[in-house]
Enzyme design. Structure first.
Site, PDB file in Angstrom:
ATOM      1  N   ASP A  67       0.851  -1.192   0.000  1.00  0.00           N
ATOM      2  CA  ASP A  67       0.000   0.000   0.000  1.00  0.00           C
ATOM      3  C   ASP A  67       0.884   1.240   0.000  1.00  0.00           C
ATOM      4  OD1 ASP A  67       0.943  -0.287   2.591  1.00  0.00           O
ATOM      5  OD2 ASP A  67      -1.015  -0.629   3.486  1.00  0.00           O
ATOM      6  N   ASN A 136      -7.243  -1.351  13.921  1.00  0.00           N
ATOM      7  CA  ASN A 136      -8.680  -1.438  13.616  1.00  0.00           C
ATOM      8  C   ASN A 136      -9.014  -2.676  12.780  1.00  0.00           C
ATOM      9  OD1 ASN A 136      -7.595  -0.793  11.168  1.00  0.00           O
ATOM     10  ND2 ASN A 136      -8.798   1.057  10.817  1.00  0.00           N
ATOM     11  N   HIS A 138      -7.483  -3.515   9.950  1.00  0.00           N
ATOM     12  CA  HIS A 138      -7.233  -3.378   8.513  1.00  0.00           C
ATOM     13  C   HIS A 138      -6.120  -4.314   8.053  1.00  0.00           C
ATOM     14  CE1 HIS A 138      -4.236   0.237   9.038  1.00  0.00           C
ATOM     15  NE2 HIS A 138      -3.592  -0.899   9.037  1.00  0.00           N
ATOM     16  N   GLU A 143      -9.637  -0.885   5.008  1.00  0.00           N
ATOM     17  CA  GLU A 143     -10.180  -0.497   6.306  1.00  0.00           C
ATOM     18  C   GLU A 143     -11.463  -1.288   6.588  1.00  0.00           C
ATOM     19  OE1 GLU A 143      -8.234   1.108   8.086  1.00  0.00           O
ATOM     20  OE2 GLU A 143      -7.805   3.154   7.454  1.00  0.00           O
TER      21      GLU A 143
HETATM   22  P1  PGA Z   1       2.260  -1.436  12.498  1.00  0.00           P
HETATM   23  O1  PGA Z   1       1.124  -1.173  11.440  1.00  0.00           O
HETATM   24  O2  PGA Z   1       3.084  -2.545  11.949  1.00  0.00           O
HETATM   25  O3  PGA Z   1       3.048  -0.178  12.577  1.00  0.00           O
HETATM   26  O4  PGA Z   1       1.588  -1.806  13.779  1.00  0.00           O
HETATM   27  C1  PGA Z   1       0.420  -2.244  10.939  1.00  0.00           C
HETATM   28  C2  PGA Z   1      -0.718  -1.758  10.105  1.00  0.00           C
HETATM   29  O5  PGA Z   1      -1.255  -0.683  10.398  1.00  0.00           O
HETATM   30  O6  PGA Z   1      -1.091  -2.462   9.153  1.00  0.00           O
END
Ligand code: PGA
Length: 244
Positions: A67, A136, A138, A143
């Protein structure tokens, strides 16, 4: 599904790197999709170490990023691409023709998303995807509410996602949107490597693995994929009833 819980994150990340290196040994030209985030940083360190020690080579892989944020650094380089260059691509000396990434500066973002999907198809489809899980639920920037059939597209970021992205790049402007592989694109990959660590991920890991599968928790769709390896630390696994 293969789920492993580790007391030490370095050990977990080394094991996850081992899975990826097995993929590359079996298929040196493997197409691999990499996640940005704090979670996979140690995995990338392990890969760099393995390459520098001569235990592995990534010089033929096709690298994709999962992404991208729509906010771009002052020098015009997209943030997630820069993250991957810094943590993996430059240290293992990938050549530019090995790398593709979503370009948030493209004039026509829909066309850019179709181009990216075509590029993945041309590479023979994704052999492996490295994934973290958002607070959350995602998956990439799919999302909550994202369809299981969603494709690569522009998305609005929830506040927690926007905050997490801002944490990787202190001082950057607010990140309000992004581009992401869709859930259908991710679930079409041959193999998924999912990482989560820390107590703040325990509840979402529980929901992803044990609550009903639903678009409310996009990571729950991982349970529909036949070849997923989960790497958790004790803290992230703390609320699970079952561990495998
Ligand atoms: P993080 O993010 O590895 O910094 O916890 C993961 C994500 O938001 O997909």
């Amino acid at each position: 599904m293969n789920l492993q819980v580790f007391s030490n994150w370095e050990t977990a990340s080394r094991a996850a790197a081992g899975v990826l290196l097995d993929v590359v040994r079996a298929k040196p030209m493997a197409a691999i999709c990499f996640a940005t985030g704090n979670t996979p940083k140690q995995l990338y360190r392990e890969l760099v170490q393995a390459v520098r020690a001569g235990q592995a080579s990534l010089h033929e892989i096709q690298a994709f990023t999962l992404d991208e944020t729509g906010t771009v650094a002052e020098d015009g380089v997209p943030f997630f691409r820069r993250f991957m260059e810094e943590h993996l691509y430059d240290p293992v000396e990938l050549r530019s023709e090995q790398i593709d990434a979503l370009n948030p500066l493209a004039a026509d973002l829909d066309q850019e998303c179709r181009r990216y999907e075509a590029s993945i198809r041309q590479a023979g489809g994704l052999d492996a995807v490295i994934l973290g899980i958002g607070l959350n639920g995602h998956l990439a920037y799919n999302e909550p509410g994202s369809s299981r059939h969603s494709r690569t597209r522009r998305v609005a970021l929830e506040a927690s996602s926007s905050q997490a992205a801002a944490n990787y790049f202190p001082g950057s402007a607010r990140m309000e949107w992004g581009l992401t592989l869709g859930l259908a694109d991710i679930l079409a990959a041959k193999r998924l490597v999912v990482l989560a660590n820390g107590a703040n991920k325990a509840e979402i890991v529980r929901r992803a693995l044990e609550a009903p599968i639903s678009a409310e928790v996009p990571a729950s769709f991982l349970r529909e994929h036949p070849n997923v390896d989960w790497f958790l630390d004790e803290q992230a696994a703390a609320l699970l009833d079952r561990r495998g």
